[in-house]
Design a protein around this motif. Sequence first.
Motif, short mmCIF file in Angstrom:
data_model
loop_
_atom_site.label_atom_id
_atom_site.label_comp_id
_atom_site.label_asym_id
_atom_site.label_seq_id
_atom_site.Cartn_x
_atom_site.Cartn_y
_atom_site.Cartn_z
N ALA A 177 0.83 -1.21 0.00
CA ALA A 177 0.00 0.00 0.00
C ALA A 177 0.86 1.25 0.00
O ALA A 177 0.57 2.23 -0.71
N GLU A 178 1.94 1.23 0.77
CA GLU A 178 2.86 2.38 0.83
C GLU A 178 3.52 2.61 -0.53
O GLU A 178 3.67 3.75 -0.98
N PHE A 179 3.90 1.51 -1.19
CA PHE A 179 4.52 1.63 -2.51
C PHE A 179 3.58 2.33 -3.49
O PHE A 179 3.98 3.26 -4.20
N PHE A 180 2.34 1.88 -3.55
CA PHE A 180 1.39 2.48 -4.50
C PHE A 180 1.10 3.93 -4.15
O PHE A 180 0.97 4.78 -5.03
N GLU A 181 1.03 4.22 -2.87
CA GLU A 181 0.74 5.60 -2.44
C GLU A 181 1.87 6.54 -2.84
O GLU A 181 1.63 7.65 -3.32
N LYS A 182 3.11 6.10 -2.70
CA LYS A 182 4.26 6.97 -2.95
C LYS A 182 4.68 7.02 -4.42
O LYS A 182 5.23 8.02 -4.88
N ASN A 183 4.42 5.94 -5.15
CA ASN A 183 5.02 5.84 -6.48
C ASN A 183 4.05 5.71 -7.64
O ASN A 183 4.46 5.90 -8.79
N ILE A 184 2.80 5.41 -7.39
CA ILE A 184 1.89 5.11 -8.48
C ILE A 184 0.71 6.06 -8.56
O ILE A 184 0.41 6.61 -9.63
N TYR A 185 0.03 6.29 -7.46
CA TYR A 185 -1.24 7.01 -7.52
C TYR A 185 -1.12 8.42 -8.06
O TYR A 185 -2.06 8.93 -8.70
N PHE A 186 -0.01 9.07 -7.83
CA PHE A 186 0.11 10.46 -8.29
C PHE A 186 0.20 10.56 -9.81
O PHE A 186 0.09 11.66 -10.38
N LEU A 187 0.38 9.43 -10.48
CA LEU A 187 0.41 9.44 -11.94
C LEU A 187 -1.00 9.57 -12.53
O LEU A 187 -1.16 9.72 -13.74
N GLY A 188 -2.00 9.50 -11.67
CA GLY A 188 -3.38 9.58 -12.13
C GLY A 188 -3.94 8.20 -12.40
O GLY A 188 -3.39 7.17 -11.99
N LYS A 189 -5.05 8.15 -13.07
CA LYS A 189 -5.71 6.88 -13.36
C LYS A 189 -5.06 6.19 -14.57
O LYS A 189 -4.50 6.85 -15.45
N VAL A 190 -5.16 4.87 -14.60
CA VAL A 190 -4.71 4.11 -15.75
C VAL A 190 -5.79 4.19 -16.83
O VAL A 190 -6.93 3.80 -16.60
N LYS A 191 -5.43 4.73 -17.97
CA LYS A 191 -6.40 4.88 -19.06
C LYS A 191 -6.46 3.66 -19.96
O LYS A 191 -7.53 3.24 -20.38
N GLU A 192 -5.29 3.11 -20.27
CA GLU A 192 -5.23 1.96 -21.18
C GLU A 192 -4.14 1.01 -20.71
O GLU A 192 -3.18 1.40 -20.03
N SER A 193 -4.27 -0.26 -21.10
CA SER A 193 -3.21 -1.24 -20.88
C SER A 193 -3.09 -2.08 -22.14
O SER A 193 -4.08 -2.34 -22.83
N SER A 194 -1.86 -2.49 -22.46
CA SER A 194 -1.65 -3.29 -23.67
C SER A 194 -0.46 -4.22 -23.48
O SER A 194 0.54 -3.87 -22.84
N PHE A 195 -0.57 -5.42 -24.02
CA PHE A 195 0.50 -6.40 -23.93
C PHE A 195 1.66 -5.99 -24.82
O PHE A 195 1.48 -5.56 -25.96
N LEU A 196 2.89 -6.14 -24.30
CA LEU A 196 4.08 -5.79 -25.06
C LEU A 196 4.83 -7.02 -25.55
O LEU A 196 5.05 -7.20 -26.74
N ARG A 197 5.21 -7.91 -24.62
CA ARG A 197 6.06 -9.05 -25.00
C ARG A 197 6.18 -9.99 -23.80
O ARG A 197 5.83 -9.64 -22.67
#
Length: 473
Positions: free
Chosen positions: A67-87
Amino acid sequence: MKLTNFKVLLILLSLTPLMTFAQSSGQRKSDLVVVLIKKYINEKRPDRIYALGSKAYQTSISKDKLAEFFEKNIYFLGKVKESSFLRTEQKQRKYKLEFETENLELSLSLDQNNKLDRLSFSDFVPVVTKKTVLVPSSNPLKSKLDKEIDTLARNYIQNSNAVGLSIGVFKDGQTYTYGYGTAQKNKDMLPDANTIFEIGSISKTFTAQLLAYYVNAGKISLTDPITKYLPDSVAANPELQKIKIVNLSNHTSGLARLPENLLSKNPDAANPYKYYTKELLFSYLKSCKLASVPGEVYSYSNMGTGLLGVILERISGKTYAELLKEIITDPLKMNSTFQHLTPESAKRFTKVYNKETKEVKAWDFDALVGAGGLRSTVNDMLIYAENNIESKHTELAKAFALTHQVTFSKEPMVGLGWHIMKPTADTYYWHNGGTGGSRSFIIININKKTAVVVLSNSEAETDSTGVGIIDKL
């Protein structure tokens, strides 16, 4: 000044047993897990992501740590709009996550029960190719210098992740400027020396110049404790009482790179500094902890230089924009360097693009403007560089000289604001900058009286171009 750096950011989940499913079946199952991860990130439910993990996963990291990881490093990027497979790579499946502010690469693997046993996030690096057609340029290709700069500029601008480039050179008392590409994609708008760019963290050298000017005027001392200039409720934090003014300018304050509450109250993730007020900054400082003893360790801090700008405002009773205009830009006739665009100057302001050359918002600043909130042109930045070398304005010359004095002699060597390199007998003063859609670089050799400025309207770094050019001077 980049908001985050995910190049080495990994969740410590590394148990990966042999996969027992065919790739197509495994990918479909991974795709479903990514859909859930995307949903739970947007809902800010790290507990749900934790529940997707295997026993080995949950042994590797606690629910609170995740939870701490997501709070500090992920959530401030905003919402995830799209996801796509790379490799698929080393039994891990890689996905691109498109957030509101930037993109990340997500890596995961599942165990035989389709439970997560590895999950990591890193900086998404798009494939860079070469453009097949030469982009437009104003370079006349007449002199040896023109041709050398063209070679270095083409190495940059012909890459698929570059859009527009403005280059300035000061040599032998003369200035030379070159434009490449475009100020706006799909339009014939070749940048020139008066095109306005974001300069990002190069703004920190202007904040240092304001500080040096006030030091010489006797209004502040580099050895003053910062608490002398803060509200009593903030100064009461014993951690802050260890920090001196100089530590804010040379990145040795021990303050974090960014305050933890920078984006928690921000309604616009794509413009991360716009709504960060002095009230929020002071609220954070009241109870913050330092990561190191002030003066001993270099740790780059946007918050530190931003706080220095706030302190200079409190001393003067003026806004940062007013200080900049009164002390630096008006005397030097740098008429296109400022925090805020006017309707007229906005016509010369370039569009800005991320590393995939998608248009993004230019950043606006409030409390932390001193860390990266200025816009400028190559012409103005060459005036600035020339006056760093030798200025006819006596008080400004003294302030420039003070900013060049070493205040931290370990690696990296720092003056006030400026980073300092001494690879040979010559000394170089440099700084770079970055926002969500721009990069900038300035380097000065006072002994040889040469300088280079490189401004770009995309996220592709410009440092190597600038260093390459000054090596030719």
